[in-house]
Design a protein around this motif. Structure first.
Motif, PDB file in Angstrom:
ATOM      1  N   ILE A   1      -4.469   7.154  -0.807  1.00 42.71           N
ATOM      2  CA  ILE A   1      -4.348   5.722  -0.557  1.00 42.71           C
ATOM      3  C   ILE A   1      -4.267   5.036  -1.913  1.00 42.71           C
ATOM      4  O   ILE A   1      -5.093   5.303  -2.796  1.00 42.71           O
ATOM      5  CB  ILE A   1      -5.566   5.189   0.222  1.00 42.71           C
ATOM      6  CG1 ILE A   1      -5.710   5.922   1.561  1.00 42.71           C
ATOM      7  CG2 ILE A   1      -5.454   3.687   0.442  1.00 42.71           C
ATOM      8  CD1 ILE A   1      -7.050   5.683   2.236  1.00 42.71           C
TER       9      ILE A   1
ATOM     10  N   MET B   1       0.831  -1.204   0.000  1.00 42.20           N
ATOM     11  CA  MET B   1       0.000   0.000   0.000  1.00 42.20           C
ATOM     12  C   MET B   1       0.865   1.253   0.000  1.00 42.20           C
ATOM     13  O   MET B   1       1.895   1.296   0.680  1.00 42.20           O
ATOM     14  CB  MET B   1      -0.919   0.021   1.223  1.00 42.20           C
ATOM     15  CG  MET B   1      -1.859   1.219   1.263  1.00 42.20           C
ATOM     16  SD  MET B   1      -2.994   1.225   2.670  1.00 42.20           S
ATOM     17  CE  MET B   1      -1.897   1.667   4.015  1.00 42.20           C
TER      18      MET B   1
ATOM     19  N   LEU C   1      -9.998   1.331   6.820  1.00 33.37           N
ATOM     20  CA  LEU C   1      -9.150   0.506   5.965  1.00 33.37           C
ATOM     21  C   LEU C   1      -8.340  -0.423   6.856  1.00 33.37           C
ATOM     22  O   LEU C   1      -7.683   0.025   7.801  1.00 33.37           O
ATOM     23  CB  LEU C   1      -8.210   1.392   5.136  1.00 33.37           C
ATOM     24  CG  LEU C   1      -7.066   0.674   4.392  1.00 33.37           C
ATOM     25  CD1 LEU C   1      -7.613  -0.258   3.313  1.00 33.37           C
ATOM     26  CD2 LEU C   1      -6.109   1.700   3.788  1.00 33.37           C
TER      27      LEU C   1
ATOM     28  N   ASP D   1      -3.114   1.250  -4.142  1.00 29.49           N
ATOM     29  CA  ASP D   1      -2.684  -0.143  -4.210  1.00 29.49           C
ATOM     30  C   ASP D   1      -1.383  -0.195  -4.996  1.00 29.49           C
ATOM     31  O   ASP D   1      -1.344   0.163  -6.176  1.00 29.49           O
ATOM     32  CB  ASP D   1      -3.767  -0.977  -4.891  1.00 29.49           C
ATOM     33  CG  ASP D   1      -3.375  -2.436  -5.047  1.00 29.49           C
ATOM     34  OD1 ASP D   1      -2.362  -2.850  -4.443  1.00 29.49           O
ATOM     35  OD2 ASP D   1      -4.062  -3.159  -5.785  1.00 29.49           O
TER      36      ASP D   1
ATOM     37  N   HIS E   1      -5.248  -3.073   6.796  1.00 26.60           N
ATOM     38  CA  HIS E   1      -4.119  -3.475   5.952  1.00 26.60           C
ATOM     39  C   HIS E   1      -2.991  -4.001   6.829  1.00 26.60           C
ATOM     40  O   HIS E   1      -2.536  -3.316   7.756  1.00 26.60           O
ATOM     41  CB  HIS E   1      -3.624  -2.280   5.128  1.00 26.60           C
ATOM     42  CG  HIS E   1      -2.483  -2.605   4.211  1.00 26.60           C
ATOM     43  ND1 HIS E   1      -2.613  -3.442   3.122  1.00 26.60           N
ATOM     44  CD2 HIS E   1      -1.176  -2.214   4.237  1.00 26.60           C
ATOM     45  CE1 HIS E   1      -1.449  -3.536   2.501  1.00 26.60           C
ATOM     46  NE2 HIS E   1      -0.569  -2.816   3.160  1.00 26.60           N
TER      47      HIS E   1
ATOM     48  N   GLN F   1      -6.597  -3.932  -4.807  1.00 21.01           N
ATOM     49  CA  GLN F   1      -6.887  -4.988  -3.851  1.00 21.01           C
ATOM     50  C   GLN F   1      -7.269  -4.458  -2.466  1.00 21.01           C
ATOM     51  O   GLN F   1      -7.542  -5.234  -1.552  1.00 21.01           O
ATOM     52  CB  GLN F   1      -5.669  -5.902  -3.735  1.00 21.01           C
ATOM     53  CG  GLN F   1      -5.271  -6.564  -5.039  1.00 21.01           C
ATOM     54  CD  GLN F   1      -4.009  -7.397  -4.919  1.00 21.01           C
ATOM     55  OE1 GLN F   1      -3.734  -7.982  -3.889  1.00 21.01           O
ATOM     56  NE2 GLN F   1      -3.230  -7.455  -5.997  1.00 21.01           N
ATOM     57  N   LEU F   2      -7.283  -3.147  -2.314  1.00 23.06           N
ATOM     58  CA  LEU F   2      -7.629  -2.528  -1.034  1.00 23.06           C
ATOM     59  C   LEU F   2      -9.136  -2.329  -0.938  1.00 23.06           C
ATOM     60  O   LEU F   2      -9.803  -2.044  -1.934  1.00 23.06           O
ATOM     61  CB  LEU F   2      -6.918  -1.181  -0.880  1.00 23.06           C
ATOM     62  CG  LEU F   2      -5.395  -1.205  -0.977  1.00 23.06           C
ATOM     63  CD1 LEU F   2      -4.847   0.217  -0.929  1.00 23.06           C
ATOM     64  CD2 LEU F   2      -4.789  -2.047   0.154  1.00 23.06           C
ATOM     65  N   GLN F   3      -9.644  -2.455   0.281  1.00 23.02           N
ATOM     66  CA  GLN F   3     -11.069  -2.260   0.516  1.00 23.02           C
ATOM     67  C   GLN F   3     -11.265  -1.229   1.621  1.00 23.02           C
ATOM     68  O   GLN F   3     -10.784  -1.414   2.741  1.00 23.02           O
ATOM     69  CB  GLN F   3     -11.745  -3.573   0.905  1.00 23.02           C
ATOM     70  CG  GLN F   3     -11.679  -4.626  -0.194  1.00 23.02           C
ATOM     71  CD  GLN F   3     -12.555  -5.831   0.127  1.00 23.02           C
ATOM     72  OE1 GLN F   3     -13.688  -5.689   0.568  1.00 23.02           O
ATOM     73  NE2 GLN F   3     -12.024  -7.027  -0.099  1.00 23.02           N
TER      74      GLN F   3
ATOM     75  N   LYS G   1     -13.616  -0.206  -3.440  1.00 24.93           N
ATOM     76  CA  LYS G   1     -12.427  -0.985  -3.782  1.00 24.93           C
ATOM     77  C   LYS G   1     -11.459  -0.149  -4.614  1.00 24.93           C
ATOM     78  O   LYS G   1     -11.844   0.487  -5.590  1.00 24.93           O
ATOM     79  CB  LYS G   1     -12.826  -2.246  -4.546  1.00 24.93           C
ATOM     80  CG  LYS G   1     -13.627  -3.232  -3.708  1.00 24.93           C
ATOM     81  CD  LYS G   1     -13.920  -4.507  -4.484  1.00 24.93           C
ATOM     82  CE  LYS G   1     -14.694  -5.507  -3.623  1.00 24.93           C
ATOM     83  NZ  LYS G   1     -14.993  -6.760  -4.368  1.00 24.93           N
TER      84      LYS G   1
END
Length: 233
Positions: free
Chosen positions: A18, A1, A122, A20, A124, A102-104, A99
């Motif tokens: 933020i 990230m 978030l 990916d 991570h 791959q980050l949510q 999304k």
């Protein structure tokens, strides 16, 4: 990230980038219009593609860059459903997942400062990041006396929503006026003077007696932000 905390000094606003690292997809939270060129430069330098720009709420102290960023990059501009923003590309609701590669990022409706206030969560690598807008500040909370703000709603948002997250959650606010950059929920529970209350009535008494002047840009910023940053002259 990839994560960056950016600061706009006139309104003391924090904007969060933020991204990916694998896909190069990026998101901006609470971008400020005057900083648009800086955001675009940073995105270019880091080789990122802006997919989403979104606000935690309809701001009263600065003009959003949502519209300008969408114009420049083709990104989606998102606001909470309660903002009823006709200019935004779309809206998010409570518990909705946004999304980015791959980050949510999960949206949490946390009204009180305004009725359209949201926070974003978030997770991570075993760490929880919480972007609180004006709902929770470092050693403070957002005022509740305009834009359908409500101290009881904010008490609920703080104690029954945000404080249900782990104590070691990092807190990243929408503003800071003293130079504080990050806190944790544990720190705020222990040391935030507005949170040393037993019930909503005590909290309301604090918030109803702040006697704050309106933000200097309120009359311009609120209508402009309802138009995604388009200023009517």
């Amino acid at each position: 990230m990839i994560f960056r905390q950016l600061f706009e000094k006139v309104s003391s606003t924090y904007t969060y980038l933020i991204a990916d690292e694998v896909t190069g997809e990026a998101l901006l939270i609470d971008p400020v219009l005057e900083e648009t060129d800086m955001y675009l430069r940073l995105l270019n330098e880091l080789g990122l593609t802006l997919k989403v720009a979104m606000d935690t709420h309809t701001h009263a102290d600065h003009i959003t860059a949502l519209g300008k960023l969408r114009e420049q990059t083709g990104c989606l501009s998102l606001m909470g459903a309660q903002a009823q923003s006709a200019c935004a590309s779309g809206q998010f609701e409570d518990q909705q997942i946004i999304k980015i590669g791959q980050l949510q990022i999960k949206a949490l409706h946390t009204p009180g400062h305004t009725d359209d206030s949201y926070s974003f969560v978030l997770e991570h690598q075993d760490q929880t990041y919480l972007f609180t807008g004006d709902t929770l500040l470092i050693r403070g909370t957002g005022r509740t006396d305009f834009q359908n703000g409500n101290a009881d709603d904010q008490f609920n948002s703080l104690f029954n929503v945000l404080f249900q997250l782990p104590d070691n959650t990092w807190v990243y606010p929408g503003h800071d006026y003293k130079g504080w950059m990050v806190s944790t929920l544990h720190e705020e529970k222990q040391h935030n003077p507005r949170l040393q209350v037993s019930n909503a009535m005590e909290y309301r008494q604090i918030m109803d007696n702040l006697n704050l002047a309106n933000p200097k840009m309120m009359d311009v910023a609120v209508p402009a932000n309802r138009a995604c940053g388009e200023v009517s002259l």
